[in-house]
Design a protein around this motif. Structure first.
Motif, PDB file in Angstrom:
ATOM      1  N   HIS A 183     -15.558  -3.720   1.762  1.00 24.21           N
ATOM      2  CA  HIS A 183     -14.808  -4.924   2.101  1.00 24.21           C
ATOM      3  C   HIS A 183     -13.378  -4.841   1.565  1.00 24.21           C
ATOM      4  CE1 HIS A 183     -18.948  -6.498   2.411  1.00 24.21           C
ATOM      5  NE2 HIS A 183     -18.432  -7.288   3.326  1.00 24.21           N
ATOM      6  N   THR A 184     -13.079  -3.787   0.842  1.00 23.67           N
ATOM      7  CA  THR A 184     -11.802  -3.661   0.153  1.00 23.67           C
ATOM      8  C   THR A 184     -10.643  -3.447   1.131  1.00 23.67           C
ATOM      9  OG1 THR A 184     -12.885  -2.754  -1.799  1.00 23.67           O
ATOM     10  CG2 THR A 184     -10.531  -2.303  -1.558  1.00 23.67           C
ATOM     11  N   LEU A 185      -9.603  -4.255   0.965  1.00 19.19           N
ATOM     12  CA  LEU A 185      -8.371  -4.084   1.754  1.00 19.19           C
ATOM     13  C   LEU A 185      -7.488  -3.006   1.128  1.00 19.19           C
ATOM     14  CD1 LEU A 185      -7.526  -7.813   2.425  1.00 19.19           C
ATOM     15  CD2 LEU A 185      -7.868  -6.091   4.185  1.00 19.19           C
ATOM     16  N   ALA A 186      -7.370  -3.044  -0.209  1.00 15.94           N
ATOM     17  CA  ALA A 186      -6.498  -2.103  -0.925  1.00 15.94           C
ATOM     18  C   ALA A 186      -6.698  -2.302  -2.420  1.00 15.94           C
ATOM     19  CB  ALA A 186      -5.037  -2.371  -0.568  1.00 15.94           C
ATOM     20  N   LYS A 187      -6.198  -1.368  -3.203  1.00 18.74           N
ATOM     21  CA  LYS A 187      -6.097  -1.543  -4.653  1.00 18.74           C
ATOM     22  C   LYS A 187      -4.864  -2.417  -4.898  1.00 18.74           C
ATOM     23  CE  LYS A 187      -8.919   1.549  -6.824  1.00 18.74           C
ATOM     24  NZ  LYS A 187     -10.009   0.883  -7.519  1.00 18.74           N
ATOM     25  N   TYR A 188      -4.963  -3.354  -5.825  1.00 14.97           N
ATOM     26  CA  TYR A 188      -3.851  -4.279  -6.039  1.00 14.97           C
ATOM     27  C   TYR A 188      -2.558  -3.549  -6.405  1.00 14.97           C
ATOM     28  CZ  TYR A 188      -0.785  -7.934  -7.537  1.00 14.97           C
ATOM     29  OH  TYR A 188       0.321  -8.749  -7.649  1.00 14.97           O
ATOM     30  N   GLN A 189      -2.620  -2.628  -7.335  1.00 18.73           N
ATOM     31  CA  GLN A 189      -1.383  -1.959  -7.783  1.00 18.73           C
ATOM     32  C   GLN A 189      -0.710  -1.218  -6.627  1.00 18.73           C
ATOM     33  OE1 GLN A 189       0.253  -2.452 -10.613  1.00 18.73           O
ATOM     34  NE2 GLN A 189      -1.360  -3.858 -11.204  1.00 18.73           N
ATOM     35  N   ASN A 190      -1.496  -0.582  -5.771  1.00 11.50           N
ATOM     36  CA  ASN A 190      -0.926   0.135  -4.620  1.00 11.50           C
ATOM     37  C   ASN A 190      -0.273  -0.833  -3.644  1.00 11.50           C
ATOM     38  OD1 ASN A 190      -2.001   2.430  -5.764  1.00 11.50           O
ATOM     39  ND2 ASN A 190      -3.711   2.565  -4.348  1.00 11.50           N
ATOM     40  N   LEU A 191      -0.977  -1.931  -3.330  1.00 13.72           N
ATOM     41  CA  LEU A 191      -0.420  -2.913  -2.400  1.00 13.72           C
ATOM     42  C   LEU A 191       0.847  -3.538  -2.974  1.00 13.72           C
ATOM     43  CD1 LEU A 191      -0.686  -4.514   0.258  1.00 13.72           C
ATOM     44  CD2 LEU A 191      -1.874  -6.265  -1.079  1.00 13.72           C
ATOM     45  N   LYS A 192       0.792  -3.928  -4.241  1.00 11.53           N
ATOM     46  CA  LYS A 192       1.935  -4.568  -4.887  1.00 11.53           C
ATOM     47  C   LYS A 192       3.173  -3.674  -4.822  1.00 11.53           C
ATOM     48  CE  LYS A 192       2.460  -4.291  -9.233  1.00 11.53           C
ATOM     49  NZ  LYS A 192       3.577  -3.802  -9.975  1.00 11.53           N
ATOM     50  N   GLU A 193       3.017  -2.416  -5.140  1.00  7.58           N
ATOM     51  CA  GLU A 193       4.162  -1.499  -5.143  1.00  7.58           C
ATOM     52  C   GLU A 193       4.776  -1.368  -3.755  1.00  7.58           C
ATOM     53  OE1 GLU A 193       2.937   2.167  -7.007  1.00  7.58           O
ATOM     54  OE2 GLU A 193       2.357   1.101  -8.837  1.00  7.58           O
ATOM     55  N   SER A 194       3.955  -1.172  -2.733  1.00  6.00           N
ATOM     56  CA  SER A 194       4.520  -1.022  -1.384  1.00  6.00           C
ATOM     57  C   SER A 194       5.026  -2.356  -0.853  1.00  6.00           C
ATOM     58  CB  SER A 194       3.512  -0.377  -0.433  1.00  6.00           C
ATOM     59  OG  SER A 194       2.332  -1.118  -0.367  1.00  6.00           O
ATOM     60  N   PHE A 195       4.313  -3.444  -1.108  1.00  6.73           N
ATOM     61  CA  PHE A 195       4.726  -4.779  -0.647  1.00  6.73           C
ATOM     62  C   PHE A 195       6.077  -5.167  -1.252  1.00  6.73           C
ATOM     63  CE2 PHE A 195       4.869  -9.395  -1.095  1.00  6.73           C
ATOM     64  CZ  PHE A 195       4.528  -9.824   0.174  1.00  6.73           C
TER      65      PHE A 195
END
Length: 127
Positions: A3-15
């Motif tokens: 159900h995982t969309l992404a790891k938070y740290q990875n999403l945060k950095e790219s976002f």
């Protein structure tokens, strides 16, 4: 299937590379449960996590239309690799008709709820 969309740290950095300074996601969140990561009136973004993995992203706006929503959603589409006109059409349909409309692309689902004069969008992994 996850159900995982992404790891938070990875999403945060790219976002954070895609959005203006006022919309930067917070550096850290709770490993389990809901965390408020963006709060800029009239919009807020919460992340639901399990072990640091994002299970859902919830965008709430006090108004149906704001350029902040567009900036946030476009950045999320890019970062989650799910960009599609389907999401834009669902958003437009929901706010014009004051209803709930969902769209899916690349195993990402966004449910747009404009039924109460506000905009609530929940993004999850489609199974």
């Amino acid at each position: 299937m996850t159900h995982t969309l992404a790891k938070y740290q990875n999403l945060k950095e790219s976002f954070n590379r895609e959005v203006s300074d006022q919309l930067q996601m917070k550096n850290s969140i709770a490993q389990h449960g809901k965390s408020l990561v963006i709060q800029v009136d009239p919009i807020a973004v919460e992340i639901e996590t399990d072990k640091g993995n994002i299970e859902a992203i919830i965008i709430t706006s006090k108004v149906l239309k704001t350029p902040l929503y567009d900036e946030i959603f476009i950045a999320l589409e890019k970062c989650l690799n799910c960009s599609s006109v389907k999401f834009y059409n669902a958003y437009q349909n929901a706010i014009q008709k004051g209803t709930i409309v969902s769209a899916e692309n690349n195993q990402v689902k966004a449910v747009h709820d404009a039924s109460n004069g506000r905009l609530n969008v929940k993004i999850t992994r489609e199974q």
